[in-house]
Design a protein around this motif. Structure first.
Motif, PDB file in Angstrom:
ATOM      1  N   SER A  26      34.498  36.151  47.500  1.00 53.76           N
ATOM      2  CA  SER A  26      34.497  36.122  48.969  1.00 53.76           C
ATOM      3  C   SER A  26      34.450  37.539  49.532  1.00 53.76           C
ATOM      4  N   PHE A  27      35.290  38.388  48.976  1.00 53.55           N
ATOM      5  CA  PHE A  27      35.343  39.807  49.364  1.00 53.55           C
ATOM      6  C   PHE A  27      33.975  40.464  49.183  1.00 53.55           C
ATOM      7  N   ALA A  28      33.381  40.259  48.015  1.00 52.56           N
ATOM      8  CA  ALA A  28      32.089  40.891  47.721  1.00 52.56           C
ATOM      9  C   ALA A  28      30.992  40.349  48.632  1.00 52.56           C
ATOM     10  N   GLU A  84      24.667  51.730  45.354  1.00 57.67           N
ATOM     11  CA  GLU A  84      25.367  50.934  46.360  1.00 57.67           C
ATOM     12  C   GLU A  84      26.586  50.228  45.751  1.00 57.67           C
ATOM     13  N   VAL A  85      26.465  49.854  44.490  1.00 58.44           N
ATOM     14  CA  VAL A  85      27.599  49.220  43.806  1.00 58.44           C
ATOM     15  C   VAL A  85      28.700  50.256  43.545  1.00 58.44           C
ATOM     16  N   GLU A  95      26.641  34.394  52.641  1.00 62.68           N
ATOM     17  CA  GLU A  95      27.533  33.256  52.808  1.00 62.68           C
ATOM     18  C   GLU A  95      28.163  32.903  51.465  1.00 62.68           C
ATOM     19  N   CYS A  96      29.429  32.562  51.480  1.00 61.11           N
ATOM     20  CA  CYS A  96      30.117  32.241  50.228  1.00 61.11           C
ATOM     21  C   CYS A  96      30.805  30.888  50.360  1.00 61.11           C
ATOM     22  N   GLU A  97      30.553  30.015  49.412  1.00 59.52           N
ATOM     23  CA  GLU A  97      31.158  28.685  49.424  1.00 59.52           C
ATOM     24  C   GLU A  97      31.931  28.504  48.121  1.00 59.52           C
ATOM     25  N   VAL A  98      33.185  28.153  48.247  1.00 58.73           N
ATOM     26  CA  VAL A  98      34.052  28.083  47.075  1.00 58.73           C
ATOM     27  C   VAL A  98      34.630  26.682  46.923  1.00 58.73           C
ATOM     28  N   PHE A  99      34.461  26.107  45.748  1.00 56.61           N
ATOM     29  CA  PHE A  99      35.132  24.859  45.415  1.00 56.61           C
ATOM     30  C   PHE A  99      36.414  25.204  44.668  1.00 56.61           C
ATOM     31  N   MET A 100      37.529  24.909  45.312  1.00 54.95           N
ATOM     32  CA  MET A 100      38.826  25.298  44.751  1.00 54.95           C
ATOM     33  C   MET A 100      39.554  24.054  44.245  1.00 54.95           C
ATOM     34  N   VAL A 101      39.980  24.119  43.011  1.00 54.97           N
ATOM     35  CA  VAL A 101      40.693  22.986  42.397  1.00 54.97           C
ATOM     36  C   VAL A 101      41.763  22.492  43.372  1.00 54.97           C
ATOM     37  N   LYS A 102      41.726  21.192  43.687  1.00 54.33           N
ATOM     38  CA  LYS A 102      42.520  20.670  44.805  1.00 54.33           C
ATOM     39  C   LYS A 102      44.012  20.986  44.685  1.00 54.33           C
ATOM     40  N   HIS A 156      41.040  42.542  38.597  1.00 52.50           N
ATOM     41  CA  HIS A 156      39.824  43.181  38.096  1.00 52.50           C
ATOM     42  C   HIS A 156      38.561  42.425  38.504  1.00 52.50           C
ATOM     43  N   LYS A 157      38.688  41.221  39.036  1.00 47.60           N
ATOM     44  CA  LYS A 157      37.522  40.371  39.286  1.00 47.60           C
ATOM     45  C   LYS A 157      36.447  41.009  40.186  1.00 47.60           C
ATOM     46  N   PRO A 158      36.810  41.806  41.184  1.00 44.63           N
ATOM     47  CA  PRO A 158      35.738  42.413  42.005  1.00 44.63           C
ATOM     48  C   PRO A 158      34.784  43.334  41.230  1.00 44.63           C
ATOM     49  N   ASN A 159      35.190  43.797  40.042  1.00 46.97           N
ATOM     50  CA  ASN A 159      34.282  44.641  39.263  1.00 46.97           C
ATOM     51  C   ASN A 159      32.954  43.955  38.977  1.00 46.97           C
ATOM     52  N   THR A 160      32.985  42.644  38.841  1.00 51.60           N
ATOM     53  CA  THR A 160      31.736  41.905  38.646  1.00 51.60           C
ATOM     54  C   THR A 160      31.278  41.197  39.920  1.00 51.60           C
ATOM     55  N   ALA A 161      32.218  40.866  40.806  1.00 50.39           N
ATOM     56  CA  ALA A 161      31.830  40.194  42.059  1.00 50.39           C
ATOM     57  C   ALA A 161      30.915  41.092  42.892  1.00 50.39           C
ATOM     58  N   ILE A 162      31.217  42.377  42.944  1.00 56.49           N
ATOM     59  CA  ILE A 162      30.412  43.304  43.744  1.00 56.49           C
ATOM     60  C   ILE A 162      28.972  43.388  43.213  1.00 56.49           C
ATOM     61  N   PRO A 163      28.756  43.702  41.925  1.00 55.44           N
ATOM     62  CA  PRO A 163      27.365  43.740  41.477  1.00 55.44           C
ATOM     63  C   PRO A 163      26.670  42.383  41.548  1.00 55.44           C
ATOM     64  N   GLN A 164      27.385  41.308  41.302  1.00 57.28           N
ATOM     65  CA  GLN A 164      26.739  39.994  41.411  1.00 57.28           C
ATOM     66  C   GLN A 164      26.267  39.747  42.844  1.00 57.28           C
ATOM     67  N   ALA A 165      27.118  40.062  43.809  1.00 57.41           N
ATOM     68  CA  ALA A 165      26.705  39.893  45.214  1.00 57.41           C
ATOM     69  C   ALA A 165      25.541  40.832  45.541  1.00 57.41           C
TER      70      ALA A 165
END
Lengths: 454, 454
Positions: free
Chosen positions: A146-148, A70-71, A155-162, A112-121
């Motif tokens: 968020s994409f993954a 699936e990944v 559900e995805c909750e993100v704390f983004m540096v202000k 490149h970040k989705p390479n790990t976001a997908i398997p983590q999700a």
């Protein structure tokens, strides 16, 4: 066409396994320590934050870890990514060296970040997790997660540096478009955030604070886990799909690099492209030089020390054996937000300690100059992080040309700069500045450490 | 993996020739007319604006026009583009139809526009032109031409509609990064601009004014030519690389579309994907339905008339035989800036007149709803223009499902929405509105026309 510019793979070439370099390392990375007991952390310590499968991956010494179907299927949204022979850049430099680059900016999140976001999700979803919480600085990692999460209906909750939340609204909207909730950090939603705001209602936030908020939400909610976009062993391992594809592409090109280069923040980008080539180094095969490139304003690899330190600024995470400037070190506000991190992952730190990889540090004006040159020669406008790799490539070609030799150089173009054009405007208008870090600053940050030495 | 999502071609599959549909049309498009004499324009009339090779391509009836090696070589920066089977979207819709899409957002400028920007810059460079001038609305075309000019070391000057110049600064910086000069239009640099500013110093500008400024600069400078990103025959022909690749990819997938869909502004996106399939329609082969999708707020194909009209608002260009709402028609400020054009190219207009293609019009809220659904199901956040194609795909699948049949549908995902996230925020916050065009508005715009009828 006489020149083949792009080396393309088929969907069936997406790797079936991630490569775990720990299996081949002569000295294994030291274990992370519990911040209270100073004893090695066990799976139970990490269970509130991560699903069990990722904890297993964090500690495994198996050389290959199978990528679930699936990944792989979701990787195929943008993988395999293209590898390019940089004829345009070679010509612009007038070098006798050959330059190749792997381009990870074709992912929907742009890096490149989705390479790990997908398997983590995926592993979170498989273990019934309904929500993942994370932090993001400039927004690359938050976008990827968020994409993954959207693809797995988590559900995805993100704390983004202000300061980024306010200054990079498109990154925030991108996360919203994929269904994520984004809070400026510090927020009133957590004890960590409230305590900061009580002291300074106008706090611009920092990655350290945002981590504290995300970890707190995950630790205090049964159905919520935490997710990190770099540093950790399993994150670095997920990124090896980059280098594994590049190995195949190099073979198709009938070539092999002398030097592999990548920018360095926490280590996932560098690990992704370099580890599969280092496998040959470590097992008696062909040798490459692997060079990690950091900003001079955040020089943990070139000027930091190797000791245990916290992964975050506030000091909530396990202690990691790392090259560090001290977790209180606050990097200058360079545009490559992804490289503004005080430490380095345990694996990469051990490899550097053992002399198996190299590091270099470059100022951001040299990097943007390289980025402008690259965009004119190759077409793609690179992310500020990615320009560090390009600048190092230029350094290496100049040195090789000065020595009268030709090198084959591969670097990872980890993302496009579509969301970072404000920084290009600063460069083009002559307003970009460099930041020097004095030895006193580093010494004073390191002097505050009470964490175990190695 | 059970499902193959992505159909990938090799660099050697980049088409060697552009397809010129004029050769196969039962009724050829009528000639453009000189605005003064009302006689067909000849090459000499166009020579101040375009290099001779492009003028030849504009009028050729040869079925195939060879793509120069240097152009194919630069196409390889992002071509061949991937074609996807939209399994995620099919699942989200619960449809029995099969959906494919060609993705043009992988180009450095983020859309299909470089497919014609590169050859246009190439032919200009070959004829010794040092500078190209153009206009841009939201910035897609200006970005593409800046990128192409940079690769050929040609100076690029862009007149950008002032309201976009101020509202989409990243598009402007992108052009600057590739070395282009960008002026907010109306400017003080041309007679056209000065005359507008004299009447209204705060004019927000319009595409029509920007065209006038760019044409004036080209017409009054010997070493400067003008360039257009849609409408003209040679521009549409350059875009056929999209459909020619898609034909090969469909063959690799063992499939063939029943319906081909693309958004419609001036026609280049639609022509790019549809013409190579229509070739089979026109020569006794397999049949597709080709549907052009326009915004309901700018409905030239579905509610306009077929007659001669100016290509620009001010009335400086040759008269083109087109479906038009009248060159004074001012489209409402929808977010799909690339579709806010009063007319349609001559070839597409003739095809529509002859019943060989179809047209549909969709409101922007339906389009953004489709875009959000798509981004969650397939990962890619589409440009507002591209969402029109997706919304039509959804309409067609619903109709097929209601009829109990399965259709194979191909659409062109012409660009990503990285620079358009402000419009997604409007949609997500419930602030997006639709614009109705009354028949009185259309009638009154058409009543002003004094151009020849057909």
């Amino acid at each position: 066409m006489a020149q083949q510019r792009k080396i393309v793979l088929q969907e069936s070439d997406i790797p079936t396994h991630w490569y775990n370099i720990v299996a081949d390392m002569p000295n294994k990375p030291l274990p992370p320590l519990h911040p209270g007991t100073k004893q090695p952390v066990g799976p139970a310590d990490l269970a509130p934050l991560f699903p069990m499968e990722l904890i297993k991956q964090e500690v495994t010494t198996n050389k290959w870890v199978e990528i679930p179907d699936e990944v792989r299927n979701l990787y195929s949204i943008w993988r395999p990514t293209p590898m390019f022979r940089a004829y345009g850049l070679e010509k612009a430099l007038g070098t006798r060296s050959k330059i190749y680059y792997k381009y990870e900016g074709v992912s929907p999140a742009g890096s490149h970040k989705p390479n790990t976001a997908i398997p983590q999700a995926y592993y979170n979803a498989k273990e019934g997790i309904k929500k993942i919480c994370t932090e993001t600085g400039a927004g690359q990692w938050g976008s990827a997660l968020s994409f993954a999460c959207k693809l797995f209906d988590i559900e995805c909750e993100v704390f983004m540096v202000k300061v980024s939340y306010e200054g990079k609204p498109y990154r925030k909207i991108m996360m919203n478009t994929w269904g994520a909730t984004v809070h400026p950090s510090p927020s009133n939603l957590t004890n960590a955030g409230r305590s900061i705001l009580a002291k300074d209602p106008n706090s611009p936030g920092s990655l350290g604070i945002a981590i504290s908020e995300a970890v707190e939400v995950a630790a205090t909610h049964d159905d919520t886990k935490y997710s990190l976009g770099s540093v950790l062993n399993h994150v670095l391992m997920h990124q090896t799909v980059i280098g594994l594809e590049a190995l195949k592409q190099m073979e198709k090109a009938g070539d092999y690099p002398d030097i592999v280069i990548a920018p360095f923040g926490g280590g996932s980008n560098f690990a992704g492209i370099a580890f599969p080539f280092l496998q040959n180094n470590l097992t008696g095969g062909k040798k490459v030089r692997a060079i990690a490139v950091e900003p001079t304003s955040c020089p943990k690899l070139t000027r930091g020390v190797f000791r245990y330190d916290f992964g975050d600024t506030v000091g909530m995470t396990p202690l990691i054996p790392m090259y560090t400037l001290g977790h209180n070190f606050i990097p200058s506000p360079i545009h490559a937000g992804g490289l503004r991190y005080h430490g380095a992952g345990a694996i990469v730190s051990q490899l550097l300690k053992d002399g198996l990889i190299e590091a270099d540090a470059i100022n951001q004006t040299e990097c943007f100059e390289a980025g402008i040159l690259f965009s004119g020669a190759e077409g793609i406008i690179p992310a500020p992080e990615a320009t560090h790799g390009i600048a190092e490539v230029i350094r290496q070609t100049k040195q090789a040309d000065a020595e009268g030799v030709s090198k084959t150089i591969l670097f990872n173009l980890c993302g496009h700069g579509n969301f970072d054009l404000g920084s290009y405007e600063q460069y083009l208008s002559g307003k970009l500045v460099d930041y020097e870090v004095s030895q006193e600053d580093i010494n004073s940050s390191l002097a505050e450490l009470t964490t175990p030495t190695i």
